[in-house]
Design a protein around this motif. Structure first.
Motif, PDB file in Angstrom:
ATOM      1  N   ARG A  83     -14.288  12.803  16.455  1.00  0.00           N
ATOM      2  CA  ARG A  83     -14.383  14.163  15.936  1.00  0.00           C
ATOM      3  C   ARG A  83     -13.935  14.270  14.494  1.00  0.00           C
ATOM      4  NH1 ARG A  83     -12.336  18.534  20.141  1.00  0.00           N
ATOM      5  NH2 ARG A  83     -13.774  19.740  18.870  1.00  0.00           N
ATOM      6  N   THR A  84     -13.241  13.275  13.979  1.00  0.00           N
ATOM      7  CA  THR A  84     -12.804  13.301  12.595  1.00  0.00           C
ATOM      8  C   THR A  84     -13.267  12.026  11.901  1.00  0.00           C
ATOM      9  OG1 THR A  84     -10.684  12.184  12.984  1.00  0.00           O
ATOM     10  CG2 THR A  84     -10.742  14.586  13.306  1.00  0.00           C
ATOM     11  N   VAL A  85     -13.192  12.023  10.592  1.00  0.00           N
ATOM     12  CA  VAL A  85     -13.562  10.821   9.828  1.00  0.00           C
ATOM     13  C   VAL A  85     -12.667   9.662  10.229  1.00  0.00           C
ATOM     14  CG1 VAL A  85     -13.688   9.827   7.518  1.00  0.00           C
ATOM     15  CG2 VAL A  85     -14.476  12.174   7.907  1.00  0.00           C
TER      16      VAL A  85
ATOM     17  N   ALA B  60     -22.187  -9.862   2.520  1.00  0.00           N
ATOM     18  CA  ALA B  60     -21.877  -8.453   2.774  1.00  0.00           C
ATOM     19  C   ALA B  60     -23.173  -7.694   3.015  1.00  0.00           C
ATOM     20  CB  ALA B  60     -21.120  -7.839   1.604  1.00  0.00           C
ATOM     21  N   ALA B  61     -23.039  -6.639   3.782  1.00  0.00           N
ATOM     22  CA  ALA B  61     -24.169  -5.732   4.026  1.00  0.00           C
ATOM     23  C   ALA B  61     -23.700  -4.326   3.708  1.00  0.00           C
ATOM     24  CB  ALA B  61     -24.649  -5.835   5.464  1.00  0.00           C
ATOM     25  N   TYR B  62     -24.309  -3.694   2.700  1.00  0.00           N
ATOM     26  CA  TYR B  62     -23.976  -2.320   2.319  1.00  0.00           C
ATOM     27  C   TYR B  62     -25.118  -1.412   2.760  1.00  0.00           C
ATOM     28  CZ  TYR B  62     -19.933  -3.797  -0.381  1.00  0.00           C
ATOM     29  OH  TYR B  62     -18.704  -4.298  -0.759  1.00  0.00           O
ATOM     30  N   LEU B  63     -24.757  -0.383   3.497  1.00  0.00           N
ATOM     31  CA  LEU B  63     -25.762   0.495   4.099  1.00  0.00           C
ATOM     32  C   LEU B  63     -25.559   1.926   3.617  1.00  0.00           C
ATOM     33  CD1 LEU B  63     -25.224  -0.786   7.743  1.00  0.00           C
ATOM     34  CD2 LEU B  63     -26.967  -1.604   6.140  1.00  0.00           C
ATOM     35  N   PRO B  64     -26.626   2.593   3.202  1.00  0.00           N
ATOM     36  CA  PRO B  64     -26.487   4.024   2.895  1.00  0.00           C
ATOM     37  C   PRO B  64     -26.345   4.813   4.189  1.00  0.00           C
ATOM     38  CG  PRO B  64     -28.784   3.375   2.727  1.00  0.00           C
ATOM     39  CD  PRO B  64     -28.009   2.118   3.017  1.00  0.00           C
ATOM     40  N   LEU B  65     -25.467   5.776   4.207  1.00  0.00           N
ATOM     41  CA  LEU B  65     -25.289   6.642   5.373  1.00  0.00           C
ATOM     42  C   LEU B  65     -26.043   7.937   5.091  1.00  0.00           C
ATOM     43  CD1 LEU B  65     -21.507   5.981   6.073  1.00  0.00           C
ATOM     44  CD2 LEU B  65     -23.502   4.867   7.102  1.00  0.00           C
ATOM     45  N   ILE B  66     -27.148   8.105   5.779  1.00  0.00           N
ATOM     46  CA  ILE B  66     -28.070   9.203   5.505  1.00  0.00           C
ATOM     47  C   ILE B  66     -28.147  10.104   6.734  1.00  0.00           C
ATOM     48  CG2 ILE B  66     -30.425   9.816   4.863  1.00  0.00           C
ATOM     49  CD1 ILE B  66     -30.681   6.999   3.652  1.00  0.00           C
ATOM     50  N   ALA B  67     -27.929  11.385   6.530  1.00  0.00           N
ATOM     51  CA  ALA B  67     -28.031  12.369   7.613  1.00  0.00           C
ATOM     52  C   ALA B  67     -28.852  13.549   7.110  1.00  0.00           C
ATOM     53  CB  ALA B  67     -26.643  12.827   8.053  1.00  0.00           C
ATOM     54  N   GLN B  68     -29.838  13.926   7.899  1.00  0.00           N
ATOM     55  CA  GLN B  68     -30.733  15.025   7.534  1.00  0.00           C
ATOM     56  C   GLN B  68     -31.352  14.795   6.149  1.00  0.00           C
ATOM     57  OE1 GLN B  68     -28.311  18.537   8.019  1.00  0.00           O
ATOM     58  NE2 GLN B  68     -28.754  18.659  10.212  1.00  0.00           N
ATOM     59  N   ALA B  69     -31.767  13.546   5.941  1.00  0.00           N
ATOM     60  CA  ALA B  69     -32.477  13.139   4.719  1.00  0.00           C
ATOM     61  C   ALA B  69     -31.615  13.235   3.465  1.00  0.00           C
ATOM     62  CB  ALA B  69     -33.760  13.957   4.544  1.00  0.00           C
ATOM     63  N   ARG B  70     -30.300  13.324   3.617  1.00  0.00           N
ATOM     64  CA  ARG B  70     -29.397  13.392   2.467  1.00  0.00           C
ATOM     65  C   ARG B  70     -28.311  12.351   2.612  1.00  0.00           C
ATOM     66  NH1 ARG B  70     -26.355  17.316   2.799  1.00  0.00           N
ATOM     67  NH2 ARG B  70     -25.722  17.421   0.612  1.00  0.00           N
ATOM     68  N   PRO B  71     -27.982  11.642   1.518  1.00  0.00           N
ATOM     69  CA  PRO B  71     -26.889  10.664   1.607  1.00  0.00           C
ATOM     70  C   PRO B  71     -25.542  11.371   1.724  1.00  0.00           C
ATOM     71  CG  PRO B  71     -27.629  10.878  -0.669  1.00  0.00           C
ATOM     72  CD  PRO B  71     -28.562  11.713   0.159  1.00  0.00           C
ATOM     73  N   ILE B  72     -24.712  10.885   2.652  1.00  0.00           N
ATOM     74  CA  ILE B  72     -23.377  11.447   2.792  1.00  0.00           C
ATOM     75  C   ILE B  72     -22.301  10.403   2.531  1.00  0.00           C
ATOM     76  CG2 ILE B  72     -24.135  13.169   4.465  1.00  0.00           C
ATOM     77  CD1 ILE B  72     -22.912  11.430   6.661  1.00  0.00           C
ATOM     78  N   GLY B  73     -22.716   9.147   2.301  1.00  0.00           N
ATOM     79  CA  GLY B  73     -21.736   8.108   2.021  1.00  0.00           C
ATOM     80  C   GLY B  73     -22.365   6.740   2.140  1.00  0.00           C
ATOM     81  N   ALA B  74     -21.513   5.723   2.230  1.00  0.00           N
ATOM     82  CA  ALA B  74     -21.991   4.347   2.341  1.00  0.00           C
ATOM     83  C   ALA B  74     -20.998   3.540   3.157  1.00  0.00           C
ATOM     84  CB  ALA B  74     -22.180   3.722   0.961  1.00  0.00           C
ATOM     85  N   LEU B  75     -21.540   2.524   3.850  1.00  0.00           N
ATOM     86  CA  LEU B  75     -20.734   1.624   4.660  1.00  0.00           C
ATOM     87  C   LEU B  75     -20.965   0.201   4.192  1.00  0.00           C
ATOM     88  CD1 LEU B  75     -19.011   0.982   7.263  1.00  0.00           C
ATOM     89  CD2 LEU B  75     -21.205   0.774   8.454  1.00  0.00           C
TER      90      LEU B  75
ATOM     91  N   ARG C 192     -21.069  14.781  11.638  1.00  0.00           N
ATOM     92  CA  ARG C 192     -20.398  15.671  12.588  1.00  0.00           C
ATOM     93  C   ARG C 192     -18.905  15.750  12.297  1.00  0.00           C
ATOM     94  NH1 ARG C 192     -23.542  12.862  16.448  1.00  0.00           N
ATOM     95  NH2 ARG C 192     -21.671  11.725  17.106  1.00  0.00           N
ATOM     96  N   ALA C 193     -18.314  14.597  11.967  1.00  0.00           N
ATOM     97  CA  ALA C 193     -16.880  14.565  11.696  1.00  0.00           C
ATOM     98  C   ALA C 193     -16.535  15.371  10.445  1.00  0.00           C
ATOM     99  CB  ALA C 193     -16.417  13.117  11.539  1.00  0.00           C
ATOM    100  N   VAL C 194     -17.346  15.232   9.413  1.00  0.00           N
ATOM    101  CA  VAL C 194     -17.087  15.975   8.169  1.00  0.00           C
ATOM    102  C   VAL C 194     -17.202  17.477   8.417  1.00  0.00           C
ATOM    103  CG1 VAL C 194     -17.974  16.447   5.856  1.00  0.00           C
ATOM    104  CG2 VAL C 194     -17.755  14.093   6.646  1.00  0.00           C
ATOM    105  N   LEU C 195     -18.246  17.888   9.133  1.00  0.00           N
ATOM    106  CA  LEU C 195     -18.411  19.310   9.422  1.00  0.00           C
ATOM    107  C   LEU C 195     -17.272  19.829  10.293  1.00  0.00           C
ATOM    108  CD1 LEU C 195     -22.263  19.454  10.106  1.00  0.00           C
ATOM    109  CD2 LEU C 195     -21.039  20.236   8.073  1.00  0.00           C
ATOM    110  N   PHE C 196     -16.843  19.009  11.259  1.00  0.00           N
ATOM    111  CA  PHE C 196     -15.733  19.428  12.107  1.00  0.00           C
ATOM    112  C   PHE C 196     -14.462  19.611  11.292  1.00  0.00           C
ATOM    113  CE2 PHE C 196     -11.906  18.247  14.423  1.00  0.00           C
ATOM    114  CZ  PHE C 196     -11.911  19.185  15.429  1.00  0.00           C
TER     115      PHE C 196
END
Length: 691
Positions: free
Chosen positions: A166-168, A263-278, A309-313
């Protein structure tokens, strides 16, 4: 038989061909087994499979036992016997043979059973071949399939675990604690969240000692792998140390000594918008297969959804918590004659905010109001309703209403709001001069009273329905209970989160709380902290509000001290409570020498009001300042008819009340008040300053 003797064995046209037969054609031979004679002919290729020379084989199947381990021979005999008995036309099996060097090697055989007209088996024609390479390739394929299934399982299990985050911080902990990274071969992870203005906030730092100064906050236009994948919305797979060093020299300078080689760097995309990277970091890996890349991209998509979801929560939680903190009192006023401690604890991290609250209300005449309450629900709406309730309760109390009226009006207010929520509450009004505490309870847990020696007991209050419900069902009666708070005693008001225990009932929680108070520190602030520590250790699912009020013993009353009690008709408990209040006030205000007179006169006024009017009565006791210190008793009722002093007949049982008041009091009178009246009497009492 001549053909068989020459080794020319013809296989049936419908003979099943194994798909990997071509892998062992150079090590495949045939056999012809005459079941009537028991002789089995093997061609040279078949003998080569068994690593047996022609002169070593005498045509008897038993001679092959030197090359077949006993356990394998038993299994083959059983297989052939079953095929012969159940009418099968063919059989096949993998088995191991022992080579001349003692090692074991996998072999495969297939046989076709020939039967006569009656169905009796009389001949088996078949092949035997080396299956080493076939099984090796099959094992490799199975291992590859197993690896794919394992990696897919890692993604599925990680996704399932992320569903509860529920949280980051929860998301990061799931990725680190679920062993998903370990199963994917990664040694650690880094994660950044995209904030406004193109800033990336690093929230997971990677392996110990890997933090690079100046990278807590970076920008999407900088030369870092997380910046790149957010900017391009495409994953970046770094397959070697050289690739890392060449592509990101600024970062590699600091982490090159940590043993990271991929290393593998992945864009974190939600609802067609980037919210971060892993970023997944590897210490024993070279390159990424297509399957691995697809798998990691799928994992990144799952993480992105959970992270959003965690960010919105957290945003909603922060909003609700800020709203609740704004609704709670910013500071507790200093109250002469008492020490007060308040605390609020939200539920454990990751839970919604609640509607618990406390309040302390200074009142005229050395009195103080104490409120504890809990609005149904755990969301911003509960916090908003709580704020409104706190305001109206404070307003009604400040207007001078009795505790029962304060509670009834608050219930009506909540019922008229556009909400389906209800609230539980206790309102306590304490006169710190006399120690008299009048309390009303609306569906709330009972308070506790702690003595000076540390003993603690529950104070049972009759109570009424929760706020909102009492108005809805037309049951606005709130019985008033009166207790005396001696100097050094402490009144504990709290919400149910303090006494709710997993798997236990409320009585168990109450017993635990009383034991904590009994064994806790005597300092009020330290006691409040200790009770909250218990809540923190328990990590409960509900928030907690706590209010402790301790009466001091050396408080001199101000002029104008006042106590008030509503007494309804046919309510003996309220009548007893009013008498108790008067008795305590007389003693606390230094009028003990006239206590019998005051109590008797007050009792007569109250009885008259209840007997000769249709409504209840409001009893007020106050100290009047002036040239002479006076104690005044007032009894209000809704009738406008004024009482008359009259002589009682010889056999009369009434009519003596006002005559008795006239004899006992120094002065008495009647006042019209709106639609009703007030009958009062005053007594001159000794000034404390003169003693």
């Amino acid at each position: 038989m001549a053909d068989r003797a020459a080794g020319a064995v013809s296989l049936p046209d419908d003979w099943p061909v194994h798909p990997d037969l071509s892998l062992a054609l150079n090590r495949m031979g045939s056999f012809d087994w005459d079941l009537d004679t028991g002789l089995m002919h093997l061609d040279q290729s078949a003998l080569d499979v068994f690593e047996m020379a022609a002169d070593e084989y005498d045509g008897l199947p038993a001679t092959l036992a030197a090359r077949v381990p006993p356990s394998e021979a038993i299994r083959l005999d059983a297989l052939v016997a079953q095929a012969l008995k159940n009418g099968s036309s063919a059989y096949g099996a993998y088995f191991r043979i022992r080579c001349r060097d003692g090692s074991l090697r996998w072999t495969h055989t297939q046989g076709s059973v020939r039967r006569d007209a009656s169905g009796r088996p009389h001949r088996i024609i078949g092949i035997v071949r080396d299956a080493t390479q076939e099984l090796a390739d099959s094992s490799a394929r199975m291992e590859l399939d197993d690896e794919r299934r394992r990696q897919t399982s890692v993604v599925e299990s990680t996704t399932a675990a992320l569903a509860h985050a529920r949280t980051v911080r929860d998301v990061i902990d799931v990725l680190k604690d679920s062993h998903g990274l370990e199963h994917l071969g990664a040694t650690s992870l880094v994660m950044g969240l995209l904030e406004s203005g193109g800033r990336i906030h690093l929230v997971a730092e990677g392996p110990e000692g890997s933090f690079v100064p100046g990278t807590r906050y970076t920008r999407v236009d900088e030369q870092y792998p997380m910046s790149e994948v957010i900017r391009t919305l495409a994953p970046r797979f770094i397959e070697s140390k050289e690739d890392f060093a060449e592509s990101y020299p600024r970062l590699w300078t600091h982490i090159g000594s940590l043993g990271i080689n991929a290393a593998a760097y992945l864009p974190l995309i939600a609802q067609a918008r980037p919210i971060g990277a892993l970023g997944l970091l590897y210490s024993e890996k070279t390159g990424f297969t297509t399957d691995e890349r697809n798998l990691l991209v799928a994992l990144g998509s799952s993480i992105a959804q959970s992270l959003q979801r965690a960010v919105l929560f957290e945003q909603e939680h922060d909003l609700a918590e800020g709203l609740q903190q704004a609704m709670l009192p910013r500071r507790i006023p200093a109250v002469p004659g008492a020490q007060i401690a308040v605390r609020y604890r939200s539920a454990r991290l990751g839970r919604d905010i609640g509607g618990d609250w406390y309040d302390v209300i200074p009142l005229p005449g050395g009195r103080v109001g104490a409120v504890i309450g809990d609005v149904q629900g755990h969301d911003t709406h509960a916090a908003a309703v709580m704020g409104q309730l706190r305001i109206v309760l404070r307003a009604y109390a400040a207007e001078g209403h009795t505790p029962a009226t304060v509670m009834a009006r608050a219930s009506v207010f909540l019922h008229e709001l556009d909400t389906e929520r209800f609230a539980t509450c206790i309102y306590a009004e304490a006169d710190l001069t006399t120690g008299v505490v009048q309390m009303v309870r609306a569906g709330h847990v009972d308070p506790l009273l702690s003595d000076t020696d540390g003993e603690c007991r529950r104070v049972p209050l009759e109570g009424g329905l929760p706020l909102g419900l009492s108005a809805e069902f037309g049951r606005l009666e709130y019985p008033v209970a009166t207790v005396e708070l001696d100097p050094g005693q402490t009144l504990l008001l709290y919400t149910d989160g303090l006494v709710e225990l997993p798997g236990a009932d409320l009585d168990d929680g109450m017993q635990l709380l009383t034991s904590l108070v009994r064994g806790g520190p005597r300092d009020l602030q330290m006691l409040a902290d200790r009770l909250c520590e218990e809540v923190d250790e328990r990590a409960g699912d509900d928030d907690v509000a706590l209010l402790l009020l301790r009466r001091h013993g050396a408080y001199a009353p101000r002029a104008g001290g006042r106590l008030q009690q509503h007494v309804a008709q046919n309510d003996p408990e309220a009548l007893s409570s009013a008498r108790h209040m008067i008795r305590a006030a007389v003693r606390a205000w230094g009028a003990g020498e006239r206590s019998d007179e005051i109590e008797l006169a007050a009792d007569e006024l109250i009885t008259n009001a209840l007997m000769h009017t249709d409504g209840g009565a409001i009893v007020t006791v106050r100290v009047l300042s002036g040239p002479e210190r006076r104690l005044r008793v007032e009894v209000e009722d809704p009738s406008s008819a004024l009482p008359r002093r009259r002589e009682a007949g010889e056999s009369g049982v009434s009519g003596r009340g006002l005559m008795l008041v006239d004899r006992l009091a120094d002065v008495w009178g009647v006042e019209s008040r709106g639609s009703g009246k007030c009958v009062w009497c005053e007594f001159i009492v000794q000034d404390r300053s003169a003693t």
